[in-house]
Write a protein that holds these residues in place. Sequence first.
Motif: not given
Length: 559
Positions: A94-101, A113-123, A149-157
């Motif tokens: 699955e494509k990852c939209h969030i900032a990462r290393e 810190q990936d785990f710290e963003n778990f709530y943001t990414r998935n909920l 509107s968003s075509n990528d599940y609210n990652w961008t509008f």
Amino acid sequence: MTESAGNKNEDCHAANGVKPGRNGMVKNHHHHHHQYQKQDKVYHAACNGELYSRPFIESFEETPMLVAVLTYMGYGILTIFGYLRDFMREWKIEKCHIAREREEQKDFVSLYQDFENFYTRNLYMRIRDSWNRPICSVPGATFDLVERSSNDYNWTFEYTGRVVKDVINLGSYNYLGFAENTGACATAAGEVTVKFGVGVASTRQEMGNLDKHEELEKLAASFLGVESAMAFGMGFATNSMNIPALAGKGCLILSDELNHASLVLGARLSGSTIRVFKHNNMQSLEKLLRDAIAHGQPRTHRPWKKILILVEGIYSMEGSIIRLPEVIALKKKYKAYLYLDEAHSIGALGPNGRGVVEYFGLDPKDVDVMMGTFTKSFGAAGGYIGGRKDLIDYLRTHSHSAIYATSMSLPVVEQIITSMKCIMGKDGTTIGRSRIQRLAENTVYFRRRLREMGFIIYGNNDSPVVPMMLYMPAKIGAFGREMLKRNIGVVVVGFPATPIIESRARFCISAAHTKEMLDRALDVISEVGDLLQLKYSRHKVLPSLDRPFDETTYEENEE
């Protein structure tokens, strides 16, 4: 079970810091003030009756057990799927939209810190469309909304180019309806803009102290009933930058557990010892005061240099009102100082809009530091601190907000002056008084109708902040979307701004709302409540006959 003031199945008198005698009676206890429980709904009236000049009733209904279980299950399922999706992102399924290393920096110290963003990414991302909606009009009783509107599940509008017109606004803190682009305030602000411009480009201590700033501070002191007042350009900074000037190392701050982030940040920046008491719970506060005086500072046991109690007038997530008469009684008893944040209560409470102090009929001199903001009832920006002249003179030379911040913009200052004069009746009209009365009537009416429909509503009967419980995570986004489909704009709130199982919609009532607007909104709320099964209350209120607003509206609700 959640009760008013955070008391959990405790005796009414003990819960408010009043010890019963040997026969279980409290002397001079006002017989009208009591606590009674009916069908799992708790109404909590003031127990120290002699301190209160009016009934004080707040209700916090217990979360139904089935709803609590289903809410935890909902979060559990979301968490499981979140881990599954993180696994798929890790393996590039699955494509990852969030900032990462970056790959070439994987051996460096982690920036994200990936785990710290778990709530943001998935909920949060699933319901992100319920927040940050752009509007393109005055945020008055209604507003215009830019559709996106968003075509990528609210990652961008993306903006669709369409504007949704005349959305009823139940989210802005526009308590007295002064957020407007017509009328005396807008006209005066426009004239000042032409004369002075918008920017001041200096601090108050250098070239940025204008006659308008002086006029505002004198007017604010008169309005609050204090010796002196000082204005700041930002409400958040009024707390976070002034508390460190009032307390420091060797001082003790006693903070309500539901205090705003600005109060929490100010307390932390001060370097003082911080102890937290249960929300609006006088027994908890008195225990901390007693222990502080008995034991002093940790290790050395020296007396605290000062003890500062931090409370708010109206709590913006609970809709509850501070038990100010009891807090002042404890403050005097234990020789502490009181810092009162009236961000939401100034203008919105009291027969003359002077806030929670006037609401309870108390003396402003009993509150050591009176803080508030101009962002809500005054339709402007910034904040103020009022109190004794020596306190304000001290802050002028020691507050970071006063020394380093740019002066308030003059059009904003003029908006505050004009609206404050209107509230005080100094403009020669009764517009201010009628708006205060209309806000009180709208608040009582809206809260009563919601309860009659079967929703669980938190807070005080007179609070214009009306939290309606949603509980389940999926219903947070669903409620916001369904309301917007029907042209009603609402604010929905979830974790971490609230406890994880106490997600809610927060309505803010305004004097600008007409009865027709409120009735339309209430019909839509009832419709969406049936659709999403949000009518959780087991305490059914019999509908009362609708009639013109008058004094009897208060009496029947208070009884």
